[in-house]
Each structure stands twice: as C-alpha cells, then as structure tokens.
Scaffold this active site. Structure first.
Site, PDB file in Angstrom:
ATOM      1  N   GLU A 279       0.645  -1.272   0.101  1.00 37.86           N
ATOM      2  CA  GLU A 279      -0.102   0.089   0.025  1.00 37.86           C
ATOM      3  C   GLU A 279       1.140   1.291  -0.059  1.00 37.86           C
ATOM      4  O   GLU A 279       0.556   2.361  -0.705  1.00 37.86           O
ATOM      5  CB  GLU A 279      -0.929   0.001   1.223  1.00 37.86           C
ATOM      6  N   TRP A 282       1.926   1.657  -3.617  1.00 38.07           N
ATOM      7  CA  TRP A 282       1.066   2.157  -4.423  1.00 38.07           C
ATOM      8  C   TRP A 282       1.037   3.869  -3.916  1.00 38.07           C
ATOM      9  O   TRP A 282       0.649   4.722  -5.053  1.00 38.07           O
ATOM     10  CB  TRP A 282      -0.355   1.689  -3.780  1.00 38.07           C
ATOM     11  N   TRP A 311     -20.350  10.915 -19.590  1.00 35.37           N
ATOM     12  CA  TRP A 311     -20.677  10.929 -18.115  1.00 35.37           C
ATOM     13  C   TRP A 311     -21.812  11.871 -17.964  1.00 35.37           C
ATOM     14  O   TRP A 311     -22.100  12.812 -18.418  1.00 35.37           O
ATOM     15  CB  TRP A 311     -19.489  11.551 -17.056  1.00 35.37           C
ATOM     16  N   ASN A 346     -10.644   2.620   3.183  1.00 36.79           N
ATOM     17  CA  ASN A 346     -10.228   2.447   1.721  1.00 36.79           C
ATOM     18  C   ASN A 346     -11.053   1.540   0.975  1.00 36.79           C
ATOM     19  O   ASN A 346     -11.477   1.785   0.041  1.00 36.79           O
ATOM     20  CB  ASN A 346      -8.704   1.917   1.888  1.00 36.79           C
ATOM     21  N   TRP A 364     -16.332  11.234 -12.743  1.00 37.09           N
ATOM     22  CA  TRP A 364     -15.520  10.859 -11.528  1.00 37.09           C
ATOM     23  C   TRP A 364     -14.753  12.138 -10.886  1.00 37.09           C
ATOM     24  O   TRP A 364     -14.483  12.290  -9.803  1.00 37.09           O
ATOM     25  CB  TRP A 364     -14.145   9.933 -11.957  1.00 37.09           C
TER      26      TRP A 364
END
Length: 473
Positions: A279, A282, A311, A346, A364
């Site tokens: 993590e 990442w 969208w 998360n 988004w």
C-alpha cells in the site's frame, strides 16, 4: 541566514529540507505560508485545514524550543508567494532557501516562480525529496522511462530500495536559546483565514501521536492486515493517512518501522507485512505518476480516450450520493461516515467511487472534488489515482466489465451490518439478515424512513459496460 519553507512536511524528524538547512552554524529560520483562497480553489477540506494548522502550532512551539523561529505569511493565492517570499528573505537577510519538492503542477509552477524571484536577490534554492521513499525519476524501466503500470513499478521500487537503501534524517538539535511562540489562536490573520473552524479531537496532531499510531498498528495489526484491511467495522488499518498527507510522519519512517518490527523488509505477498508495504508502494506510484503526467493535476484522465465517455452531471443524483441517500446501505453508511469524521475506510472508498461512476454514471471528477472537500487526508495523487482506478480511466484500472455490486460488497465486508447500523441510524434496529437489502423488511414494518434504491444495479451495470464499449467503435 537559511530559511526552511515547510509545506506538507510538518515534522522535525526525517525532514530533509530542515536537516540540510541545519547543517553548519549559520542561523536557521522556518516558514509556513497560509493560502486560504488557494486552499479553497483546491477544494481543501476545512477539517484538513484545521488539522494542518494545529500541527503548525505544535511544530512552531517545538522549533521555538530549539531556537528556530517559525515565520507565518498569509498570501491568498500561490501567485502572491514569490513576492512575499522575496520580501521576507530581504528583511531577514536570507541567503539560502530549503524546501522539500512539491509534486502537484500548481505547486511546481509556484516553486519555479519562487526560484526565479529569489535568484534576482542571489538567494539560492535547494529542493529535496521529502514526500517519497524514492524520489520521482529514480524508479525507471530498462529503457530509462518512468513506469505507468503498478506491478513492474513495485518490483523495480523494491529492487532500487535494496540497492541503495534510504536514510532517516534525525531531528535537529537546539541551535540557540529557546524562543517565544505565539499560538495561532491568538493571531488575527489566522482567525480571519479560517473563520470559526476548530480542530477535531478525533484527530490529535503531533509526531508523537503519529508514531504512537504506527507502533500500535505494527504491534497489533500488521501481521493480519491482509485478512482484516477490507472490513470497516474492524480496526485493521493503520489510520495513518492524515499524518502522511500532512507530512507529520514520512513514508520512510513507516518503511523503517516495518522493517524493524519484522526484522526484514518483505519482498513478496508470501511474507508477512508485505500487503501493508505494498500500500505504501501504491502511494509512491501515484506520486510518481503525478510528476510523469502533469495533466493528472488538471482534471484529465490517465487514459486519454476515456475523455469521450458520456458521463452524467446530474446534480440531484450527485447530491443523494454525497448525503448518503442512495438506498444502498453500505454506500450510505460510508458517505455519512465521511461527512461526519472526515475519513473513510479504503474499501469503502472503492465501493462508493464505483457506485458513483458505474451505477450513477456520474463523472469521476465530481467525486474526486467532493472527497477532497471532505477528507482530512486529502492528497491529490492518492485521491486522483483512486478515483481514476474506480472509474476505469486510470492506471491499472480494473477491466470495465468488472463492476462492484454494492449489495454483495456490503455482504462480504460488513457481513453483520455493524458498520452500516453505526452510520445509517434508520437501520440501527434491523436484523442482520436484512441489513444489506432492508426495503422488504421496512415495508412489512410500515416504515418509510430509509430511501428506496435510486437505481437498479443490474440495469446500471449494463449501461456502464455499454459506455465503455462505445469507445471501441
């Protein structure tokens, strides 16, 4: 005089800019710039502003105890920073400026402008790596390029770390007699910047608190992290993200503490502790990407072709998602938790992001901005990376036909509905057997205090797949 410009690195320990500035006997001062208008433009959450300024208060007092004064400047936008810094350097006789590098495009442009302005006064600027274990540009492919895919990046990152290691910089020692420190609450211009905002007691500041959380996690949860991290009702994560985002603790300190706890640095999923280290990798990957692809800081998708996706911008549907009124219990619980605490687990971030983009088909960018406006750990690289991953527009995004089912996600990761009942008070008394699909039970009880599902997931899933398939035509 040397000046250390503190930004998202609000700590004494493992602060390269501070450590290098304190080398030698020349006087050292520190600086923090408050930019309320710019913060609002960047959607910085009020809770994050308070958290950051509370840490500035603590750090100012600690620096003063070492004989290092912390100057505070207020400039409304980044555009005003070069002139303000030049004036301060002139007044204080500063000859060298030290700061840890910023990775976001607006911040990089600001820093370039500062370098140019200070060069006119013969002030040299030193930019160091304080935000990553390995700086952007250090982890490269065999052809010398930066990675755009996570798995090979992770392998190369681990190899590079083994080859060169890393240094934890010690906190500076006293450089003179202790100095007075005026608390921020007593400064009018800080009150004017933040209005009536107050710090949240759920998030105590300080390096001691950050290290305490880290040590508790490493002692009690890291070995089981791979099994427990996805369950929001379990204390299975480190909850260090606000402290990493503000720079109260560094990623290097986290890696070093993990290695000390285990006696080795894990290299693969087969080794305990690797899932948590992954993590952190990442986190590094998304920060390196932000440097490689500056347009990620400009609301552009990682995959350019996805800019053509049709969208939705439906304000009513978006408001229902924001307020936790979707009719899907795990989604609503997650959003209400975010709105109350400034933090979200998360796994829940992935669930609600998938719901917004794949069930409601809403852009988004709206979700990314909303998260930044609410999260205490708001970080552009991680937030943008996560949202684009969920939307199918980003690096290493899941195939477009893999879409989270919010009901089965809830059943899998909150099986007894403990998290849901904590945050969706209308469902506090519902039996566990019905908590993920409560509507029939509520109807039998004659209750209408929880909304019906705003979309049919099966139908919405088909529509999402059609959206992405249209890009192939």
């Amino acid at each position: 005089m040397k000046l250390v410009w503190l930004r998202n690195d609000l700590r004494l320990a493992d602060n390269p800019a501070l450590r290098h500035a304190c080398a030698g006997d020349e006087p050292v001062a520190a600086l923090f710039i408050i930019s309320p208008t710019q913060w609002r433009q960047h959607k910085m959450a009020p809770i994050r502003q308070c958290f950051m300024l509370a840490q500035v208060d603590v750090l100012g007092r600690e620096l003063a105890a070492l004989g290092i004064p912390l100057h505070l400047l207020r400039v409304e936008t980044f555009a005003e920073a070069p002139a303000a810094l030049a004036d301060l350097c002139r007044e204080q006789g500063v000859t060298q400026l030290y700061a840890n590098q910023a990775i976001e495009i607006d911040e990089q442009r600001r820093d370039h402008a500062v370098s140019a302005a200070l060069a006119e006064q013969a002030v040299s600027c030193h930019w160091l790596n304080g935000c990553c274990v390995l700086p952007p540009g250090r982890v490269l492919t065999g052809s010398g390029e930066m990675f755009k895919v996570f798995t090979p990046f992770s392998r190369a990152w681990l190899k590079a770390l083994d080859e060169e290691g890393f240094v934890i910089h010690r906190a500076p020692t006293a450089r003179g007699e202790p100095l007075p420190w005026q608390p921020l609450a007593e400064r009018d211009f800080v009150d004017a910047a933040l209005g009536e905002l107050t710090a949240d007691p759920r998030w105590p500041v300080g390096e001691v608190e950050a290290l305490r959380r880290l040590n508790i996690f490493l002692e009690q949860a890291v070995l089981d992290y791979g099994e427990t991290r996805d369950f929001p009702a379990i204390a299975g994560t480190s909850v260090l993200s606000p402290y990493l985002a503000a720079g109260i603790i560094s990623p290097r300190q986290c890696v070093a503490a993990l290695q000390q706890r285990l006696g080795y640095r894990p290299q693969s999923k087969a080794q305990p502790g690797f899932v948590w280290l992954n993590e952190l990798i990442w986190r590094e990957f998304y920060r390196h990407l932000l440097v490689l692809i500056p347009t990620l800081s400009m609301n552009r998708p990682f995959k350019p072709e996805t800019a053509a996706l049709p969208w939705s911008w439906d304000p009513d549907a978006f408001a229902a998602w924001c307020e936790g009124r979707t009719g899907y219990p795990i989604v609503d619980a997650a959003m209400r938790c975010l709105n109350t605490t400034g933090w979200m687990h998360n796994r829940l971030r992935m669930i609600v992001a998938s719901f917004l983009t794949k069930d409601l088909h809403i852009h988004w960018r709206l979700g990314e901005d909303y998260f930044m406006s609410r999260l205490i750990d708001g970080d552009l690289a991680a937030n943008n990376g996560g949202w684009q991953w969920a939307a199918g527009t980003g690096a290493d995004a899941a195939p477009y036909f893999r879409i989270f089912n919010p009901t089965t996600q809830g059943q899998r990761f909150d099986p007894q509905g403990e998290f849901i009942r904590t945050w969706v008070t209308e469902l506090a008394d519902i039996p566990a057997a019905y908590v993920h699909q409560p509507h029939d039970w509520l109807r039998l009880k004659g209750r209408q205090d929880y909304p019906a599902p705003m979309v049919d997931h099966a139908v919405a899933r088909v529509r999402a797949i059609e959206m992405f398939r249209s890009l192939e035509k």
